[in-house]
Scaffold this motif. Sequence first.
Motif, short mmCIF file in Angstrom:
data_model
loop_
_atom_site.label_atom_id
_atom_site.label_comp_id
_atom_site.label_asym_id
_atom_site.label_seq_id
_atom_site.Cartn_x
_atom_site.Cartn_y
_atom_site.Cartn_z
N GLY A 1 -10.29 5.28 2.53
CA GLY A 1 -9.03 5.29 1.81
C GLY A 1 -8.32 6.60 2.02
O GLY A 1 -8.83 7.50 2.71
N CYS A 2 -7.16 6.72 1.42
CA CYS A 2 -6.39 7.95 1.56
C CYS A 2 -7.11 9.09 0.84
O CYS A 2 -7.86 8.87 -0.10
CB CYS A 2 -5.01 7.79 0.92
N HIS A 3 -6.84 10.29 1.27
CA HIS A 3 -7.43 11.45 0.59
C HIS A 3 -6.95 11.48 -0.86
O HIS A 3 -5.87 11.01 -1.17
CB HIS A 3 -6.99 12.74 1.30
N ASP B 1 -3.36 11.28 -2.29
CA ASP B 1 -2.45 10.70 -1.31
C ASP B 1 -2.29 9.19 -1.40
O ASP B 1 -1.54 8.60 -0.62
CB ASP B 1 -2.93 11.02 0.12
N CYS B 2 -3.00 8.58 -2.31
CA CYS B 2 -2.96 7.11 -2.35
C CYS B 2 -1.53 6.64 -2.59
O CYS B 2 -0.82 7.13 -3.47
CB CYS B 2 -3.88 6.58 -3.44
N HIS B 3 -1.14 5.67 -1.80
CA HIS B 3 0.18 5.09 -1.88
C HIS B 3 0.46 4.52 -3.27
O HIS B 3 1.58 4.44 -3.72
CB HIS B 3 0.25 3.98 -0.83
N TYR B 4 -0.62 4.07 -3.89
CA TYR B 4 -0.47 3.49 -5.23
C TYR B 4 -1.01 4.45 -6.30
O TYR B 4 -1.48 4.02 -7.35
CB TYR B 4 -1.20 2.14 -5.30
N HIS B 5 -1.04 5.71 -5.99
CA HIS B 5 -1.46 6.79 -6.89
C HIS B 5 -2.94 6.82 -7.22
O HIS B 5 -3.65 7.74 -6.86
CB HIS B 5 -0.65 6.79 -8.20
N GLY C 1 -5.32 4.27 -6.74
CA GLY C 1 -6.20 3.30 -6.08
C GLY C 1 -7.49 3.90 -5.57
O GLY C 1 -8.58 3.35 -5.76
N ASN C 2 -7.38 5.05 -4.91
CA ASN C 2 -8.61 5.58 -4.30
C ASN C 2 -9.60 6.12 -5.35
O ASN C 2 -10.80 6.14 -5.13
CB ASN C 2 -8.30 6.62 -3.22
N TYR C 3 -9.07 6.53 -6.52
CA TYR C 3 -9.99 6.97 -7.58
C TYR C 3 -10.76 5.77 -8.14
O TYR C 3 -11.96 5.83 -8.42
CB TYR C 3 -9.24 7.68 -8.70
S1 FES Z 1 -6.28 4.38 -0.92
FE1 FES Z 1 -4.81 4.31 0.71
S2 FES Z 1 -3.20 3.28 -0.34
FE2 FES Z 1 -4.61 3.55 -2.01
#
Ligand code: FES
Lengths: 326, 487, 141
Positions: free
Chosen positions: C65-67, C70-74, C76-78
């Motif tokens: 996922g994004c660092h 950086d998640c596009h959806y704020h 999500g990665n947490y």
């Molecule tokens: S982890 Fe990449 S968009 Fe949410």
Amino acid sequence: MGNEEKKPKINLAIYWGAACGGCCVSVLDVHESLFDVVAAADLVFWPIALDIKYKDVEAMPDGFIDVTLFNGAVRNSENEYMAKLLRKKTKILVAYGSCSHMGGIPGLANFSDKESLLQRVFDDTESTENPKKIRPQTEYEVKEGVLDLPEFYNDVKTLDQVVNVDYYLPGCPPQTERLVEVFMAIVTGAELPPPGSVVGALVKSQCDECERKKSDNKKINKFYRPWEIEDDGETCFLEQGVICLGPATRGGCGVRCIKGNAPCRGCYGPPPDVIDPGAKMMSAIATMIDSDDPEEIAAIVEQIDDPAGLFYRFSLPSSILRRTIK
Amino acid sequence: MKRITIDPITRLEGHGRIEIFLNDDGDVENLYFQVPELRGFEKFCEGRPVEELSQIVTKICGVCPGCHHMGAGKAADAVYGVTPPPTALKLRELFYMAHFVHSHIAHFYALAAPDFVVGPKAPAAERNILGVIGKVGVEVGTEVLKQRRIAQEIQALLGGHQTHVVMNIPGGVRKGLTEDERRDIVEKAKGFIEFSKFSLNIFNNVVLSNNEYVDIILKGPYSLNLYSMGLVDENNKVNFYDGKVRVVDQEGKEHCKYSPEDYMEYVAERVEPWSYLKFPYLKKIGWKGFVDGVDSGVYHATPLSRLNASDGMATPLAQVEYEKMFEILGGKPVHATLAMHWARLVELLYASERLLELAEDPEITGRELRVKLENKPTEGVGIVEAQRGTLTHHYWTDEKGIVTKVNIIVGTTNNNAAICMSLKKAAQGLIKKGVDVDEGILNMIEMGFRAYDPCFSCATHNLPGKMPLIVNFRDLNGEVIRSVKRD
Amino acid sequence: MSFQPTIVSFLCNWCSYTGADLAGTSRMKYASNIRIIRVMCSGRIEPTFVLKAFREGADGVLICGCHPGDCHYHEGNYKCLRRFHLLQKYIKQMGMDEDRLQLKWISASEGKQFAELADSFTEEIRNLGPCKVKEVMETLT
Ligand code: FES
Ligand code: SF4
Ligand code: SF4
Ligand code: SF4
């Protein structure tokens, strides 16, 4: 019984596999409604109460039984034989109760295997004296003849892993009122949901029925064992940090454990369209953990003891992974 | 050699099978009572947090879940080395008395009474709860159902879940009693006492005043000369919830009296290759096979054995009945298997009286329901009397309270050897060359078994019209040559 | 030939998939064992997906996922991170090596990092040997 009703009576059978008897008791607990049941149905097979033997069932024509309530998991060769036999003889086969629906408590045996289970029970239990390591045998010759026993399986299976099931009536045991509703629907010829459906339970989750105080946005910093908190009897267990399977469990039981101040353990199974109740619970819990820090998250998760045994308390054999691997 | 197979035994809690072998003279050579079922709680409870066990082990039996719940609750207290506050202990006992009342009522009226009130040789179609009602009146039938329901309601009030109770938590209970609830229970308990007296009266009038029945009890082929086990309080009075286990010999002399944690010194279990259910026996005496007598370690743990093993009842009315029973049956201990029914009624009265005592105890509505757990969890044993025998739960945990080992000796299991022997003795006494094995005989065999109220015999098997048993006579090739059926 | 593990990789659309794509378009060589599944966000990866991958025969599952931040959806990665820890604990209890499941952050520009990760993860799983879930499942049905 000889009663002259307009509506033809249906033939009803009740059978148990690896069960505790609680499901059969839940049928008997219909109390007065028992008379409605008996008025609408002829009980054609029920070992707990009736003298009808396996061979009598074998002799029935296929499809002779209109409805069979099968409780208990499939744990040995006798359970499996009876499941297949009853499937052949039955029009509507109902998996009745958590054990046949999802494997239930006996299904926890899928954390182990046949050999270690037998070893514990027959060799290692502290009060057992078995120097010759005797084990129950499927065939054993005594001086008078040969005695046999069913074969104990390595894995506990749900009913639908052995035969095709028409409906599921969840609960450990199902709440008697739910049974009566479903039964009445069947005998009055009401339109039934599509085969494969769960009946006698709500579409919504336990949380929906639960009267404990809850906020929409649950946050958890620390998980507690139930005895570690002073339960106030009013606040949602999860909000007190005690794991409750309410969010991942269908309603319908009348939140009976919660009324006894104990968190839900999921006997009603997952809500509609959820295939794996534990996965659903993990996903719900993850949303509530109140941290973004990897180490802190790891530490909070570490506080959950026995996640597999908790999230899959009643459903291990029906879960995606089904059993432990070695 | 001829062979009679009863498979499955119906009207049984769980699965069971009887194999009877006849010799060429037509006499019973041997009998095997097989339990074809195993689930293995001892293994799969491992790895679970110990406080969860009181909810998991109720699923050992849906007929007596409350007993396993109490055994597990006590074992978990012991694991943490705590004693619950007085209110919690009293609430547990109160719940437990209701559990006994409910179960004993069901057993007496649905299982035992048909044989005595209606008669052991009455037509099978009448030998059931409806037949009982026919004899004693419809109001009584209604009353039976009502009292049983009330006892269930008390359990659900304290236990949450109506079947698989959730009351116990290590160190105490999860829920207290309000003053209104307490007052309500007092009234209900008074009702139970009246009903128990009434039931004893029925027994008196219908059974004891009929010499034929008394003969069956005392002289029928049902007596075994066994050791008797039961839980007793500090005065050696019968106690269901707590105390020490006492065993008396065939003469009534104390063989041993042990604290729960010492059970392994006194009881051992044997494995036979033809049953999944083990056979407990008294360890110091040893296993001598399926025989009775002072040299055989076979014992029984039943309502009768509890009365045998005690010096009396802790409540006044039950004490009177206790004395009366032993007096009429010729002194203590009594070895007539069928006297268990009488003993069960004495216990019913005790449970009702005790329930009232507890409900009238001011401490019962106390607010202190739990103690904190501060000790390191290790190992613990919990013993209670289940309706069907002494129940032992023994748990070991790691330092986090996660279960590492479990040992359980279930009420009915205690009686496994005794049941085999009772059945054999009954069969030997009743099946003889030249005697037609009819359904009356089969019922008489079954009576030997029913007396134990074995846990695989659900006390609620009371559907009208059926007292089921089928016996197949087989030749040596296993072909059925004759089938006797009773329905 | 040595054991060729099957690896399923869930990549979030916005960072990690783009990163992997970059590795591809830049013709970086990396282990061919990886089957890539694109999801909108790592936060959309349900535990069920991971468990199903193992059941269908994956020897390892790699989630990217994004660092953080950086998640596009704020968030999500947490969310994914928390599920990941829980899942690891769960599969371990089921008798699997928890390292068969890993979570890494890959940004849109980290093509090289992705290629290296693919190689090292494949190597790690190769060393762990085949995952028995599918095999056990087949004996059950
Ligand atoms: S982890 Fe990449 S968009 Fe949410
Ligand atoms: S579902 Fe529950 S009540 Fe029914 S047989 Fe299984 S353990 Fe007993
Ligand atoms: S999590 Fe449990 S206590 Fe909380 S609302 Fe849901 S069912 Fe009620
Ligand atoms: S509260 Fe949960 S565990 Fe308890 S009976 Fe209801 S569904 Fe089952």
